[in-house]
Each structure stands twice: as C-alpha cells, then as structure tokens.
Design a protein around this motif. Structure first.
Motif, PDB file in Angstrom:
ATOM      1  N   HIS A  23      33.013  42.669  59.164  1.00 12.73           N
ATOM      2  CA  HIS A  23      34.443  42.585  58.814  1.00 12.73           C
ATOM      3  C   HIS A  23      35.294  42.810  60.056  1.00 12.73           C
ATOM      4  CE1 HIS A  23      33.462  42.748  54.526  1.00 12.73           C
ATOM      5  NE2 HIS A  23      32.538  43.612  54.869  1.00 12.73           N
ATOM      6  N   HIS A  78      34.731  47.422  42.957  1.00 12.51           N
ATOM      7  CA  HIS A  78      34.228  46.375  43.852  1.00 12.51           C
ATOM      8  C   HIS A  78      32.867  45.946  43.347  1.00 12.51           C
ATOM      9  CE1 HIS A  78      32.728  44.415  47.440  1.00 12.51           C
ATOM     10  NE2 HIS A  78      31.752  45.291  47.511  1.00 12.51           N
ATOM     11  N   ASP A  80      40.940  47.653  51.045  1.00  7.69           N
ATOM     12  CA  ASP A  80      41.638  46.590  50.320  1.00  7.69           C
ATOM     13  C   ASP A  80      42.444  47.148  49.155  1.00  7.69           C
ATOM     14  OD1 ASP A  80      40.582  44.673  52.031  1.00  7.69           O
ATOM     15  OD2 ASP A  80      39.035  44.001  50.605  1.00  7.69           O
ATOM     16  N   ASP A  81      41.869  48.117  48.441  1.00  5.80           N
ATOM     17  CA  ASP A  81      42.560  48.725  47.304  1.00  5.80           C
ATOM     18  C   ASP A  81      43.871  49.373  47.736  1.00  5.80           C
ATOM     19  OD1 ASP A  81      42.174  49.265  44.361  1.00  5.80           O
ATOM     20  OD2 ASP A  81      42.495  51.335  45.050  1.00  5.80           O
ATOM     21  N   ALA A 140      44.764  46.322  56.007  1.00  5.49           N
ATOM     22  CA  ALA A 140      44.056  45.176  56.582  1.00  5.49           C
ATOM     23  C   ALA A 140      43.156  45.557  57.752  1.00  5.49           C
ATOM     24  CB  ALA A 140      45.056  44.117  57.029  1.00  5.49           C
TER      25      ALA A 140
END
Length: 129
Positions: free
Chosen positions: A128, A6, A102-103, A107
């Motif tokens: 987020h 990231h 995310d990896d 969600a």
C-alpha cells in the motif's frame, strides 16, 4: 472505541490526539493487544502533535478471532510430519491496518510496528505505497 469492518474481520481501534495532527499508526506484534502501547508512550506522541491510531490485530483483543482454524502442532510442523494452512497471511494483516486508516478517512500515515508489527508495517509499505 470504534471498530472497522474489513473483508471477514472486525478490527477494534482507538484514536488519540488532534484530528488535524499527522496520523501515526501503531501496529503491535504477535499476540499482544493494542494496550501494550503504554499510555505514556502514546501521550508522548500526542504531545508532539501526532494523531495516534492503534488497533487490535486479528486473533487479539476485541478484534475478530479465528478460533475455528485451530492451533498448529509446531513440533509436527518442524519435524515435517504435519502441514498447516494458515487462515491468513501478513499481507492480510497489512490490509487490515489500512482498513482501519480507511475507516478514519486517512489516506497516508506514519507507521510504527513492534516485533511482528514491524513485519506488518513493511507489508503495508510494499502493498500500500
């Protein structure tokens, strides 16, 4: 033991529990590796059906270290005789945590933080939703 890439960091993480269980992200505090979440604690969460994800924050364990940033002189900072520009902020660490999810293609997750990890968890909730 996978890693998530990231921005300018690599984040080391582990996953335990059923792939279809509700995801639960554990965020550790300042200077502590993900191994500070005891096996017994993680096993209790897994026994309750959670898919437990835990990771090493920046500058900890097997994730990216920012050694070039140096160590601030706390006495000078507190006395006002020095300044220090941090190489990253809590918001960056929240982004890191989301990058781990995310990896894994997750969600949304329950988030539990210890100490500074609790502050990171709050930054995740704000940044987020």
């Amino acid at each position: 033991m996978p890693d998530a890439a990231h921005a300018d960091v690599t984040l080391h993480y582990e996953v335990e529990g059923p792939a279809d269980g509700p995801p639960l992200l554990l965020v550790m505090g300042l200077g502590a590796q993900m191994t500070a979440w005891t096996p017994e604690f993680r096993a209790a969460l897994v026994a309750r059906g959670f898919r437990v994800v835990h990771f090493d924050n920046r500058d900890v364990g097997r994730s990216t270290w920012f050694d070039a940033a140096g160590v601030p002189d706390l006495a000078a900072l507190l006395s006002g005789t020095a300044t220090f520009e941090p190489p990253y902020l809590l918001a960056d660490m929240a982004d890191d945590a989301v990058a781990v999810l995310d990896d894994l293609g997750i969600a949304a997750a329950h988030v539990v933080g210890a100490s500074m990890g609790g502050m990171i968890a709050q930054a995740i909730a704000v940044g987020h939703p």
